[in-house]
Design a protein around this motif. Sequence first.
Motif, PDB file in Angstrom:
ATOM      1  N   GLU A  39      55.438  13.596  -1.862  1.00  0.00           N
ATOM      2  CA  GLU A  39      54.428  13.849  -2.887  1.00  0.00           C
ATOM      3  C   GLU A  39      54.400  15.326  -3.274  1.00  0.00           C
ATOM      4  O   GLU A  39      54.630  16.207  -2.446  1.00  0.00           O
ATOM      5  CB  GLU A  39      53.058  13.435  -2.339  1.00  0.00           C
ATOM      6  N   VAL A  41      51.753  18.001  -4.507  1.00  0.00           N
ATOM      7  CA  VAL A  41      50.325  18.287  -4.639  1.00  0.00           C
ATOM      8  C   VAL A  41      50.174  19.712  -5.142  1.00  0.00           C
ATOM      9  O   VAL A  41      50.824  20.632  -4.647  1.00  0.00           O
ATOM     10  CB  VAL A  41      49.604  18.126  -3.291  1.00  0.00           C
ATOM     11  N   ASP A 228      51.733  15.155  -8.639  1.00  0.00           N
ATOM     12  CA  ASP A 228      51.217  13.802  -8.473  1.00  0.00           C
ATOM     13  C   ASP A 228      49.696  13.840  -8.367  1.00  0.00           C
ATOM     14  O   ASP A 228      49.003  13.046  -8.979  1.00  0.00           O
ATOM     15  CB  ASP A 228      51.799  13.157  -7.204  1.00  0.00           C
ATOM     16  N   ARG A 229      49.207  14.798  -7.561  1.00  0.00           N
ATOM     17  CA  ARG A 229      47.765  14.968  -7.407  1.00  0.00           C
ATOM     18  C   ARG A 229      47.411  16.448  -7.492  1.00  0.00           C
ATOM     19  O   ARG A 229      48.242  17.307  -7.237  1.00  0.00           O
ATOM     20  CB  ARG A 229      47.273  14.389  -6.071  1.00  0.00           C
ATOM     21  N   GLU A 241      39.184  16.944  -7.221  1.00  0.00           N
ATOM     22  CA  GLU A 241      40.498  16.443  -6.814  1.00  0.00           C
ATOM     23  C   GLU A 241      40.740  15.078  -7.428  1.00  0.00           C
ATOM     24  O   GLU A 241      39.803  14.335  -7.740  1.00  0.00           O
ATOM     25  CB  GLU A 241      40.602  16.341  -5.295  1.00  0.00           C
ATOM     26  N   GLY A 242      42.007  14.764  -7.622  1.00  0.00           N
ATOM     27  CA  GLY A 242      42.382  13.464  -8.171  1.00  0.00           C
ATOM     28  C   GLY A 242      43.828  13.474  -8.583  1.00  0.00           C
ATOM     29  O   GLY A 242      44.516  14.505  -8.452  1.00  0.00           O
ATOM     30  N   ASP A 243      44.308  12.342  -9.071  1.00  0.00           N
ATOM     31  CA  ASP A 243      45.673  12.375  -9.570  1.00  0.00           C
ATOM     32  C   ASP A 243      45.693  13.142 -10.889  1.00  0.00           C
ATOM     33  O   ASP A 243      44.647  13.391 -11.510  1.00  0.00           O
ATOM     34  CB  ASP A 243      46.296  10.977  -9.675  1.00  0.00           C
ATOM     35  N   THR A 244      46.867  13.528 -11.311  1.00  0.00           N
ATOM     36  CA  THR A 244      46.988  14.447 -12.443  1.00  0.00           C
ATOM     37  C   THR A 244      46.361  13.874 -13.706  1.00  0.00           C
ATOM     38  O   THR A 244      45.670  14.589 -14.451  1.00  0.00           O
ATOM     39  CB  THR A 244      48.471  14.781 -12.687  1.00  0.00           C
ATOM     40  N   HIS A 317      39.299   9.956  -7.271  1.00  0.00           N
ATOM     41  CA  HIS A 317      38.837  11.099  -8.057  1.00  0.00           C
ATOM     42  C   HIS A 317      37.500  11.566  -7.487  1.00  0.00           C
ATOM     43  O   HIS A 317      36.555  10.782  -7.357  1.00  0.00           O
ATOM     44  CB  HIS A 317      38.683  10.677  -9.522  1.00  0.00           C
TER      45      HIS A 317
END
Length: 328
Positions: A39, A41, A228-229, A241-244, A317
């Motif tokens: 991943e 980040v 990815d995040r 925070e969260g995925d893009t 999220h």
Amino acid sequence: MTRSEKPLLSTQDLKVYFYGRDKISRAVDGVSYTIHAGETVCLVGESGCGKTVSALSALGLIPSPPGKIVGGRIIFKDKDILALDDTAMQKIRGNQISMVFQEPLTSLNPVFTIGDQIGEAISTHEVIGQDALDARCVQLLRDMGMPSPEQRLKDYPHQLSGGQRQRVMIAMALACNPDLIIADEPTTALDVTVQAQILNLFKSVQEKASMSILYITHDLGVVSGIADRVYVMYAGLIVEEGDTRQVFGNALHPYTRGLLASLPDREKRGQRLHNIPGTVPNPAYKPEGCPFHPRCSHGVEDCKTVLPEMISLGNGHWSRCPVLAQAL
């Protein structure tokens, strides 16, 4: 990207303070984030928010004194890094976790050749003959797209361009096939064309080796193409925070919204770019309550006295702003 259930690295409520004569700077003040195998980040925020300090903690590189990790845990492959001694950390540093620093000219040793420095990154962790070592160094530079790699091994850092030096730093980071690379603003000092080349290089490397990347930056424009995040950091705390796609498409913290609004695009041509008023607070003199409230246009009275907890918005999220969360 297929994500495993158990994180490769997990930072849990990390606190890193720096002690002066008459003050304590709370550089990292309760940061938690996870990185899974394979991943990318991104840790995003303005200079001084604690991004680099949190990453250096994972490598045991906090200078002590004045710095001290006063709380939290950093779990890497089921081991608490903060509980390891220096010998155990040396086996992880550069071998399982590597770092690419922001300014390669100050990170590379000016009195040793490129070949010496890449070779040391390998021989520190492996027993290898000189011929095999030289061949591996050449291949690493070739993989980085370096022209005439055999000749570059004989060069000194000052003989290379900024982009070439950064490629050397990435080659050193990859030398022992680590599980995780920490890249600390590796394109900041480069022009736009070279930045794009380096970012593409990171993506290519990750696809081939299936390694994880923690990318530290203040530039959300970079994040959108590689992450990815995303973890957005402010004044020593994670605020969103969260995925893009979640963070870029539906930001629910005022600081994240401010960063996104300040990005240039074609539709804003000729217009004055948005700026967030004020500055990141000095970590020794943080305001009470939410540290962003002096700069925030959404704040209410509670924001001045109560530090908000992270609020789940669903599907991974999270935001540290109850005002915008309640407005959903």
